[in-house]
Scaffold this active site. Structure first.
Site, short mmCIF file in Angstrom:
data_model
loop_
_atom_site.label_atom_id
_atom_site.label_comp_id
_atom_site.label_asym_id
_atom_site.label_seq_id
_atom_site.Cartn_x
_atom_site.Cartn_y
_atom_site.Cartn_z
N HIS A 62 -16.39 -8.57 34.90
CA HIS A 62 -16.52 -10.04 34.89
C HIS A 62 -17.84 -10.45 35.52
O HIS A 62 -17.86 -11.21 36.50
CB HIS A 62 -15.39 -10.69 35.72
CG HIS A 62 -14.15 -10.97 34.95
ND1 HIS A 62 -13.00 -11.42 35.57
CD2 HIS A 62 -13.85 -10.88 33.63
CE1 HIS A 62 -12.06 -11.59 34.65
NE2 HIS A 62 -12.55 -11.26 33.49
N GLU A 69 -10.51 -11.79 25.25
CA GLU A 69 -11.65 -11.58 26.14
C GLU A 69 -12.39 -10.31 25.67
O GLU A 69 -11.77 -9.35 25.20
CB GLU A 69 -11.18 -11.44 27.60
CG GLU A 69 -12.35 -11.59 28.56
CD GLU A 69 -11.94 -11.84 30.02
OE1 GLU A 69 -10.74 -11.86 30.33
OE2 GLU A 69 -12.87 -11.99 30.84
N ASP A 111 -13.53 -7.64 26.74
CA ASP A 111 -13.13 -6.28 27.13
C ASP A 111 -12.01 -5.76 26.23
O ASP A 111 -11.77 -4.55 26.18
CB ASP A 111 -12.72 -6.20 28.61
CG ASP A 111 -11.72 -7.25 29.03
OD1 ASP A 111 -11.77 -8.38 28.52
OD2 ASP A 111 -10.87 -6.95 29.91
N HIS A 119 -4.37 -14.56 31.33
CA HIS A 119 -5.09 -15.52 32.15
C HIS A 119 -6.09 -16.37 31.35
O HIS A 119 -6.92 -17.07 31.95
CB HIS A 119 -5.81 -14.80 33.29
CG HIS A 119 -6.97 -13.96 32.82
ND1 HIS A 119 -8.24 -14.15 33.29
CD2 HIS A 119 -7.07 -12.99 31.89
CE1 HIS A 119 -9.05 -13.30 32.72
NE2 HIS A 119 -8.38 -12.59 31.86
N ASP A 152 -3.45 -8.16 29.88
CA ASP A 152 -3.96 -8.20 31.25
C ASP A 152 -2.84 -8.20 32.29
O ASP A 152 -3.06 -7.80 33.45
CB ASP A 152 -4.81 -9.46 31.46
CG ASP A 152 -6.23 -9.30 30.93
OD1 ASP A 152 -6.73 -8.17 30.88
OD2 ASP A 152 -6.84 -10.32 30.55
N TYR A 170 -6.25 -6.42 41.56
CA TYR A 170 -6.31 -7.03 40.22
C TYR A 170 -5.65 -8.41 40.24
O TYR A 170 -6.20 -9.39 39.72
CB TYR A 170 -5.61 -6.09 39.23
CG TYR A 170 -5.70 -6.52 37.79
CD1 TYR A 170 -6.70 -6.00 36.98
CD2 TYR A 170 -4.81 -7.42 37.25
CE1 TYR A 170 -6.80 -6.39 35.65
CE2 TYR A 170 -4.89 -7.81 35.94
CZ TYR A 170 -5.89 -7.28 35.13
OH TYR A 170 -5.98 -7.67 33.83
N HIS A 217 -5.12 -2.57 30.84
CA HIS A 217 -6.00 -1.96 31.85
C HIS A 217 -5.16 -1.05 32.74
O HIS A 217 -4.10 -1.45 33.23
CB HIS A 217 -6.62 -3.02 32.77
CG HIS A 217 -7.57 -3.95 32.08
ND1 HIS A 217 -8.75 -3.53 31.51
CD2 HIS A 217 -7.53 -5.29 31.89
CE1 HIS A 217 -9.38 -4.58 30.99
NE2 HIS A 217 -8.66 -5.65 31.20
#
Ligand code: FEO
Length: 396
Positions: free
Chosen positions: A24, A82, A84, A146, A165, A193, A226
């Site tokens: 980020h 996002e 990623d 998120h 996420d 996290y 993740h």
């Protein structure tokens, strides 16, 4: 990493970013690196859940190829856009141009804005599902957990929740499951996290957990995008999410400061001595020597927050300024704080601190000293720390 079977006909095909240290931008220091998890389901319709970050397309494609020809992918589910998770989407799309894509309408709009492509898209939302053969995949939208486009996908056949996420950790490893790594390290990364990604959305996380619990899903595996896949410690991580999202705190104090000539640091050390003299844990963080990621993780469930800064050119110092603005985003509740600092002639830093954090914590009277603190002033710091500890101890 090659494909790893996580359940019959379901493979982890994601990639490991061993060297990522600033996720980020520079908001999140990832000391253990990062993984971008993607999952491949072999059913009548071959289904890929999420892709990976740009730059890792080749590895993802190789992992898919070790199981199936990518051209045979019929369905791509985009739980979140996002970059990623979506960076490799355009390349994957080229390999399976006939695949149908499923995700929220907001995800479609976001992909178009990022990459100019969204494929043959079907917009889905909570309550809708997709049959891919033996399996029915249920979609659960989780807006702002998120990003607005976020959703989870659930397979009742496999009892797997693909949570993107949600329940993630930044932990680069060639292991796949939670019980294959050190438990304390895993939970440390899960807390970090949560503090750095999900904390601002506590209210939404709590509401969504409650909504999902009413669905009575049978969950044997939580497969985030993740870090490690949860199979042994599902109850532990869900309990932690319930605890963190409820703004629960421990009786402990973070003392976070920045100093020019160590006068503010001397004050900080005496304040910590005072706090700990009452049996309350306090941890000292010089904000220039610690990663904000770690400090935020400690502060996530610390009831007391104490901030110090020297005054420089009529302002608080720059690193703590950045940290406090970052912290403001947490929208924390139930905290108690005070500000302190040394100054030469004007002493604005303490008020700057108070003005910055007043929306996320209650404030006790501040403490300032001119230049170097005297013995008497240090004793005052000790006494203020001691009194603050009592407030923490007896505040419900
Ligand atoms: Fe892991 Fe919100 O991306």
């Amino acid at each position: 990493m090659s494909a790893r079977l996580i359940k019959d006909d379901i493979y982890a095909v994601g990639t490991i970013d061993w060297n990522e240290r600033h996720f980020h931008g520079h908001t999140y220091v990832t000391k253990r690196g990062v993984t971008y998890n993607s999952y491949l389901i072999i059913d009548e319709k071959v289904t890929l859940i999420d892709t990976v970050r740009k730059g890792f397309e080749k590895e993802l494609i190789e992992n898919i190829k070790s199981v199936v020809d990518p051209a045979k992918i019929d369905v791509i589910i985009i739980n979140h856009i996002e970059p990623d998770h979506s960076g490799a989407f355009p390349e994957i799309l080229k390999l399976c141009p006939n695949a149908r894509i499923y995700g929220t309408e907001k995800a479609r709009q976001g992909l178009l804005k990022y990459y100019g492509v969204s494929g043959d898209w079907t917009a889905v939302k909570s309550g809708q599902s997709l049959n891919i053969g033996k399996r029915k995949l249920d979609f659960i939208d989780v807006p702002m957990i998120h990003w607005p486009d976020s959703m989870f996908t659930y397979s009742s056949y496999d009892k797997i929740l693909f949570s993107n996420d949600g329940f993630g950790q930044h932990y680069a490893t060639n292991k796949v499951f939670d019980d294959e790594v050190n438990f304390a390290a895993l939970m440390d990364e899960a807390q970090k996290y949560y503090a750095n990604i999900l904390w601002p959305f506590n209210t939404l996380v709590a509401a969504k957990l409650s909504e999902i619990s009413k669905l009575n899903l049978n969950i044997d595996i939580i497969a985030p995008s993740h870090g490690l896949v949860w199979r042994k410690y599902i109850s532990e991580i869900i309990q932690k999410y319930l605890y963190w999202s409820s703004h629960s705190c421990q009786d402990r104090v973070a003392v976070v400061y920045e100093t020019m000539w160590q006068s503010t640091e001397k004050m900080a050390r005496k304040i910590v001595e005072g706090i700990t003299s009452e049996g309350i844990e306090a941890v000292l963080f010089n904000v220039t020597e610690n990663d904000r990621t770690d400090i935020a993780s400690y502060m996530l469930d610390a009831k007391g927050w104490v901030f110090g800064s020297s005054t420089h050119d009529g302002e608080m110092l720059p690193v703590i300024t950045g940290f406090l603005h970052f912290l403001k985003g947490s929208k924390a509740k139930g905290r108690t704080s005070f500000a302190f600092g040394s100054y030469g002639w004007s002493g604005e830093a303490v008020k700057d601190i108070e003005d910055t954090i007043s929306g996320i914590t209650s404030l006790e009277p501040s403490l300032r000293v001119v230049f170097n603190p005297t013995e008497e002033e240090l004793n005052k710091c000790y006494e203020v720390g001691k009194a603050f500890a009592l407030k923490i101890k007896y505040k419900s």
